[in-house]
Design a protein around this motif. Structure first.
Motif, PDB file in Angstrom:
ATOM      1  N   VAL A  57       0.602  -1.281  -0.330  1.00  0.00           N
ATOM      2  CA  VAL A  57       0.501   0.247   0.185  1.00  0.00           C
ATOM      3  C   VAL A  57       0.799   1.231   0.177  1.00  0.00           C
ATOM      4  O   VAL A  57       0.611   1.951  -0.578  1.00  0.00           O
ATOM      5  CB  VAL A  57      -1.208  -0.095   0.987  1.00  0.00           C
ATOM      6  CG1 VAL A  57      -1.475   0.814   1.650  1.00  0.00           C
ATOM      7  CG2 VAL A  57      -2.338  -1.092   1.068  1.00  0.00           C
ATOM      8  N   LYS A  76       2.444   1.675  -3.582  1.00  0.00           N
ATOM      9  CA  LYS A  76       1.735   1.998  -4.359  1.00  0.00           C
ATOM     10  C   LYS A  76       1.413   3.177  -4.154  1.00  0.00           C
ATOM     11  O   LYS A  76       1.076   4.074  -4.933  1.00  0.00           O
ATOM     12  CB  LYS A  76       0.564   1.504  -4.341  1.00  0.00           C
ATOM     13  CG  LYS A  76      -1.120   1.797  -5.564  1.00  0.00           C
ATOM     14  CD  LYS A  76      -0.558   0.958  -6.659  1.00  0.00           C
ATOM     15  CE  LYS A  76      -1.454   0.682  -7.248  1.00  0.00           C
ATOM     16  NZ  LYS A  76      -1.094  -0.363  -8.727  1.00  0.00           N
ATOM     17  N   GLN A  77       0.915   3.965  -2.613  1.00  0.00           N
ATOM     18  CA  GLN A  77       0.594   5.390  -2.620  1.00  0.00           C
ATOM     19  C   GLN A  77       1.923   6.486  -2.998  1.00  0.00           C
ATOM     20  O   GLN A  77       1.448   7.304  -3.891  1.00  0.00           O
ATOM     21  CB  GLN A  77       0.772   5.735  -0.964  1.00  0.00           C
ATOM     22  CG  GLN A  77      -0.146   6.702  -0.855  1.00  0.00           C
ATOM     23  CD  GLN A  77      -1.127   7.471  -1.899  1.00  0.00           C
ATOM     24  OE1 GLN A  77      -2.202   6.545  -1.776  1.00  0.00           O
ATOM     25  NE2 GLN A  77      -1.487   8.660  -1.824  1.00  0.00           N
ATOM     26  N   SER A 112       3.755  -3.114  -6.913  1.00  0.00           N
ATOM     27  CA  SER A 112       3.358  -3.638  -5.453  1.00  0.00           C
ATOM     28  C   SER A 112       2.064  -4.006  -5.718  1.00  0.00           C
ATOM     29  O   SER A 112       1.532  -4.429  -4.713  1.00  0.00           O
ATOM     30  CB  SER A 112       2.952  -2.413  -5.310  1.00  0.00           C
ATOM     31  OG  SER A 112       1.622  -1.432  -6.188  1.00  0.00           O
TER      32      SER A 112
END
Length: 291
Positions: A157, A160-161, A183
Motif C-alpha cells: 500500500v 503504491k501510494q 506493489s
C-alpha cells in the motif's frame, strides 16, 4: 457502491449491507487471512481455476481450514454471478480469514473461517493498455513469503501510494539491486527478443496472469527467461510490462521519469496483449465498445 448488491457469505447469498462480523475478527485485528481478485469478462470468469488453486495454496500455507472444496467454492462463485446477473466486465473480491474469536496471537480452537465474496464493475482500461504507463522504483520491504496472497499488504500500500503521489501507475520493487515485482503486479523486461522476469520463489506472488504470459510466449516462440533482472538493466530494456488480473498485460513506458526505449509499447508486449484478448475471449466488437 457496487451495482451488484448480492454477496456470498460462507455458503449463503446476502445483501451487501447485511454482512456483519464481531469486532474481534482475526482478519481485522491481525490481517490473519488470504484473498483473491478474479477477473470477469462479459459475465465470464477468466483464470478461475488458477485463482482457486492459489487461494487454497495460500490458506494451507497459513493453516486456515477452508470450509469447502475447490469445486464447491467454484460453484458458489459461479452462482454469485448468476445472483447478480453479471453480463459485463467486472471483478470478484474473495476473502477468507481464520475467523472471529477473542484477540490472542495463538490460533483459536473450533472457530470457523470467515469467507465472503462480492462483485464490482471493472471496465477494461483500454486507453492505458494502448498507451502504456509510468512507474517508479521502490525498495522492497515486504516479508519473505510473498507467494502467500495474505491480507498483510501495508508495504504494498505504501509503495503504491508513493507511486500515486508521483503521478505514476505502479511501483517496481527491488531488493539488493534486483527487481522482484511491483506493489500489485508482476513485472517483465524484454531484451533482444526474450522476456526476463524474477523466478518463481517464495519472495514474489505467483501471478495467475503470469501463467498465461508464459504460455503465450511459448506459443509465440518467444524465450521466457526466469532469470531476473536488475534496476540497472531497466535502462537498457527494449520493452517493459507488468501483469495482474486487473491490469492485464500493461506496457510500461517510463520508469523514474526515464523513457523505456522509445517510450512506446513494444512489439512483444502488443503480441502478448493480442494473445491475452484471444484467451480471455475479448472480441473486437467488445474492445471497440470499451473504447
Amino acid at each position: 457502491m457496487s451495482i451488484y448488491p448480492i454477496m456470498l457469505s460462507q455458503t449463503k447469498f446476502i445483501q451487501r449491507d447485511k454482512l456483519n462480523y464481531p469486532f474481534e475478527e482475526r482478519g481485522l485485528q491481525f490481517g490473519d487471512g488470504v484473498y483473491e481478485v478474479i477477473r470477469i469478462y462479459s459475465g465470464n470468469y477468466y483464470l478461475l481455476n488458477e485463482h482457486i488453486t492459489r487461494l487454497f495454496r495460500s490458506a494451507e500455507a497459513v493453516k486456515i481450514n477452508l470450509p469447502f472444496t475447490k469445486e464447491e467454492i467454484s460453484s458458489l462463485l459461479m452462482d454469485l454471478l448468476k445472483e447478480n446477473n453479471v453480463t459485463t466486465d467486472a471483478k470478484v473480491y474473495l476473502q477468507a480469514t481464520r475467523g472471529s474469536a477473542p484477540r490472542d496471537h495463538v490460533f483459536p480452537l473450533d472457530v470457523a473461517a470467515n469467507v465472503y465474496a462480492y462483485v464490482q464493475p471493472l471496465p477494461r482500461n483500454v486507453e492505458l493498455l494502448g498507451s502504456g504507463v509510468s512507474t517508479i522504483t521502490h525498495r522492497d520491504t515486504r516479508w519473505e513469503n510473498c507467494y502467500i496472497k495474505s491480507l498483510n499488504l501495508l508495504p504494498n500500500v505504501l509503495a503504491k501510494q508513493e507511486a500515486k503521489e508521483q503521478g505514476c501507475y505502479e511501483a517496481i520493487l527491488h531488493k539488493d539491486g534486483f527487481v522482484t515485482e511491483c506493489s500489485a503486479s508482476n513485472v517483465y523486461l524484454v531484451k533482444d527478443g526474450a522476456i526476463h522476469t524474477h523466478p518463481i520463489r517464495k519472495n514474489i506472488l505467483h501471478g495467475c496472469v503470469r501463467i498465461s504470459v508464459e504460455k503465450f510466449a511459448n506459443d509465440l516462440k518467444i524465450p521466457f527467461m526466469e532469470n531476473g533482472f536488475s534496476i540497472e538493466d531497466i535502462g537498457a530494456a527494449d520493452e517493459l510490462f507488468l501483469t495482474s488480473s486487473t491490469s492485464e498485460i500493461m506496457p510500461i513506458i517510463q520508469v523514474d521519469g526515464n523513457l523505456v526505449a522509445d517510450g512506446k509499447p513494444g512489439n512483444i508486449t502488443k503480441q502478448l496483449q493480442t494473445e491475452y484478448e484471444r484467451d480471455a475471449h475479448i472480441s473486437s466488437a467488445h474492445k471497440m465498445a470499451a473504447e
